[in-house]
Design an enzyme around this catalytic site. Structure first.
Site, PDB file in Angstrom:
ATOM      1  N   CYS A  79      43.283 -13.819  14.584  1.00 45.99           N
ATOM      2  CA  CYS A  79      41.872 -13.753  14.986  1.00 45.99           C
ATOM      3  C   CYS A  79      41.265 -12.386  14.631  1.00 45.99           C
ATOM      4  O   CYS A  79      41.018 -12.108  13.475  1.00 45.99           O
ATOM      5  CB  CYS A  79      41.735 -14.071  16.470  1.00 45.99           C
ATOM      6  N   HIS A 170      44.561 -19.355  16.979  1.00 42.64           N
ATOM      7  CA  HIS A 170      45.554 -18.778  17.900  1.00 42.64           C
ATOM      8  C   HIS A 170      46.796 -19.668  17.930  1.00 42.64           C
ATOM      9  O   HIS A 170      46.803 -20.707  18.604  1.00 42.64           O
ATOM     10  CB  HIS A 170      44.965 -18.644  19.305  1.00 42.64           C
ATOM     11  N   GLU A 172      49.527 -19.090  19.424  1.00 44.26           N
ATOM     12  CA  GLU A 172      50.314 -18.887  20.648  1.00 44.26           C
ATOM     13  C   GLU A 172      49.934 -19.838  21.778  1.00 44.26           C
ATOM     14  O   GLU A 172      50.669 -19.941  22.766  1.00 44.26           O
ATOM     15  CB  GLU A 172      50.172 -17.439  21.124  1.00 44.26           C
ATOM     16  N   SER A 224      64.595  -7.084  48.085  1.00 41.45           N
ATOM     17  CA  SER A 224      63.535  -7.788  48.794  1.00 41.45           C
ATOM     18  C   SER A 224      63.880  -9.239  49.072  1.00 41.45           C
ATOM     19  O   SER A 224      63.180  -9.911  49.826  1.00 41.45           O
ATOM     20  CB  SER A 224      62.248  -7.747  47.963  1.00 41.45           C
ATOM     21  N   GLY A 225      64.934  -9.746  48.436  1.00 44.88           N
ATOM     22  CA  GLY A 225      65.234 -11.168  48.530  1.00 44.88           C
ATOM     23  C   GLY A 225      64.591 -11.958  47.410  1.00 44.88           C
ATOM     24  O   GLY A 225      64.874 -13.149  47.243  1.00 44.88           O
ATOM     25  N   GLY A 226      63.728 -11.312  46.625  1.00 44.29           N
ATOM     26  CA  GLY A 226      63.074 -11.968  45.500  1.00 44.29           C
ATOM     27  C   GLY A 226      63.960 -12.000  44.274  1.00 44.29           C
ATOM     28  O   GLY A 226      64.987 -11.324  44.195  1.00 44.29           O
ATOM     29  N   VAL A 227      63.537 -12.775  43.284  1.00 40.16           N
ATOM     30  CA  VAL A 227      64.360 -12.976  42.093  1.00 40.16           C
ATOM     31  C   VAL A 227      64.514 -11.689  41.289  1.00 40.16           C
ATOM     32  O   VAL A 227      65.599 -11.402  40.761  1.00 40.16           O
ATOM     33  CB  VAL A 227      63.786 -14.121  41.221  1.00 40.16           C
ATOM     34  N   ASP A 228      63.470 -10.866  41.194  1.00 39.45           N
ATOM     35  CA  ASP A 228      63.532  -9.672  40.343  1.00 39.45           C
ATOM     36  C   ASP A 228      64.556  -8.677  40.857  1.00 39.45           C
ATOM     37  O   ASP A 228      65.449  -8.233  40.113  1.00 39.45           O
ATOM     38  CB  ASP A 228      62.150  -9.010  40.248  1.00 39.45           C
ATOM     39  N   SER A 229      64.449  -8.286  42.129  1.00 40.08           N
ATOM     40  CA  SER A 229      65.373  -7.284  42.656  1.00 40.08           C
ATOM     41  C   SER A 229      66.790  -7.837  42.740  1.00 40.08           C
ATOM     42  O   SER A 229      67.760  -7.107  42.514  1.00 40.08           O
ATOM     43  CB  SER A 229      64.911  -6.775  44.029  1.00 40.08           C
TER      44      SER A 229
END
Length: 512
Positions: A79, A170, A172, A224-229
């Site tokens: 573009c 585009h 993507e 934190s219990g989250g997926v990332d940490s």
């Protein structure tokens, strides 16, 4: 050495989608502002230029020298990127006679490696107000559409040492039905990238890098219990074992039973984790505070103080682990320079400076869905992998107005009923994020022969790919009716339930 594609960001809303599309081809890529000089090394195999809200003809538009970049590597302009290549070489770029936005179909496709296997009539997605009215001398037209004369082109052989392409559409976005194939043709056939960037390869490379970086030193990390940490901690643990010390703070704003559940889950993962009960400290400091930004700052400050106090009890710690992911990194960059805004709910913000520790961020190159793939490859339990995103300040920003222990318990009960219904009905894994919100609104109700005057609970559930944009989840009316009935009958203090049907934008996923 892993092959890499560089995406130069000119400010397009679709830039992250380009990166995701490249990575789904098992090729590593990075995004950097178009204003930043490109660092060429042996891993870099090609450059993609993103779209942009700018016009190449307006003052202040970013205009890096594309021909100079193409002396080193193949270039694909998307573009705005295509228009920039054309304009810098003597072509004409001007306003379209009508705004070109939406579906179009490629025609007169020339035999060329970029469009190999793409059939005439292939649907593509257009989103531009400028158009390429004429190509520079020596450039080759390789596709057009009904409405625009130049949908794709190839630069002349004397333009630069390496091949340069421009496409007006585009590739993507999902509306470009063969867009992924166009990107694959450029990345693998033209740039020569090997499709070997997989979760297993990432894990192997990351663990080796952490071992080299940390050696026999210690790392402390907030969980934190989250997926990332959780995934970040698992990677670090695989590299250095018991030299990783994890701290999980109960701020009193977690979901019902979450503290105990998460601690038990970390035991199964073998993580060396200490749980800290700090509920009353948070409740006391939040008493009477209504402003959401002030609540965020209080929660963030107290978290840092509690975590720092616990970490000081450890000796000889040299590194701080964090679950930073790629969208967090991208948010700190801008086409116009580094952003000055730091989200106040990123609870670990400021800790490296306070604690004088070096950072370990094993996930800073990954998007959220890639983190989940790595977690599955590591064998992390689904309770962590499939968990919905949950805000750092927890229920503190899902209780509108002042926070109290009594309100937290009310919301925990309502939220637990809501989430259990989503799990039982199969909807939990269909939505990106869901949660209950306690509103500072009381209304009259009737239960039996009694008049009630109790709180209102709002339910929020959204569908999304990465949280940048989101639509409200179209939960069945019967399911919403069951959830509402159960909350009102089982949670004394709530007598009305409403469902949020706002999209992001203009709304946000969280209410505060």
């Amino acid at each position: 050495m892993i092959d890499k594609i560089l995406i130069l960001d000119f400010g397009s809303q679709y830039t992250q989608l380009i990166a995701r599309s490249v990575r789904e081809l098992n090729v590593y890529c990075e995004i950097q502002p178009c204003t930043k000089p490109v660092q060429f090394d042996g891993s870099l195999k090609g450059i993609i230029l993103s779209g942009s809200p700018f016009s190449v003809n307006e003052p202040g538009a970013p205009l890096p020298d594309i021909a100079a970049l193409a002396e080193y590597l193949p270039v694909l302009g998307v573009c705005y990127g295509a228009q920039l290549i054309a304009k810098q070489s003597g072509g004409e770029v001007g306003k379209s006679t009508h705004r070109e936005y939406g579906r179009a179909h490629l025609q007169d496709i020339t035999e060329d490696p970029l469009l190999a296997t793409i059939a005439s009539g292939s649907q593509v997605w257009m989103s531009h107000s400028d158009t390429i009215k004429s190509l520079p001398a020596g450039f080759t037209l390789i596709a057009r559409t009904d409405s625009i004369p130049v949908a794709a082109f190839k630069a002349s052989a004397d333009y630069a040492k390496h091949t340069v392409y421009g496409i007006q559409f585009h590739p993507e976005v999902t509306h470009s039905t063969d867009g992924r194939q166009v990107l694959k043709n450029f990345i693998t056939d033209i740039c020569g990238c090997k499709q070997d960037w997989t979760p297993a390869a990432f894990i192997e490379e990351t663990i080796a890098r952490i071992k080299q970086q940390v050696g026999d030193k210690k790392v402390v990390m907030a969980l934190s219990g989250g997926v990332d940490s959780t995934v970040a901690a698992t990677l670090i643990h695989r590299a250095i074992g018991e030299n990783l010390y994890c701290i999980f703070v109960d701020n009193g704003l977690l979901r019902k039973g979450e503290f105990e559940q998460v601690i038990e889950g970390y035991k199964h993962l073998g993580l060396n984790t200490k749980g800290v009960d700090a509920k009353q400290l948070f409740y006391n400091e939040l008493a009477g505070v209504s402003d959401p930004e002030q609540k965020r700052k209080i929660i963030g400050r107290l978290f840092i103080e509690v975590f720092h106090s616990e970490a000081l009890q450890l000796t000889d710690v040299s590194f701080l682990g964090q679950g930073t992911i790629y969208p967090d990194v991208i948010e700190s960059m801008s086409v116009h320079g580094p952003s000055v805004t730091i989200k106040s709910h990123h609870n670990v913000g400021g800790l490296p400076e306070i604690m004088h520790l070096s950072l370990i961020e094993p996930l800073r190159a990954l998007f959220k869905d890639e983190v989940r793939k790595v977690g599955r490859e590591l064998g992390v339990d689904s309770i962590f992998i499939s968990r919905h995103p949950f805000p750092g300040p927890g229920l503190g920003i899902r209780i509108l107005g002042p926070v109290s222990e009594e309100k937290v318990k009310l919301l925990q009960e309502a939220d637990a009923i809501y989430i259990q219904h989503l799990r039982d009905s199969g909807w939990y894994d269909k939505v990106w994020q869901a949660g209950a919100i306690l509103l500072p609104v009381q209304s009259v109700g009737v239960m039996g022969d009694e008049r009630t005057y109790e709180f209102t609970c709002a339910l929020r559930a959204v569908t999304s790919v990465d949280g940048m944009t989101a639509d409200w989840a179209h939960l069945p009316y019967t399911l919403l009716g069951q959830i509402s009935n159960d909350i009102i009958n089982r949670v004394r203090g709530i007598n009305r339930v409403v469902y949020d049907i706002s999209s992001k934008p203009p709304a946000t996923i969280e209410w505060e």
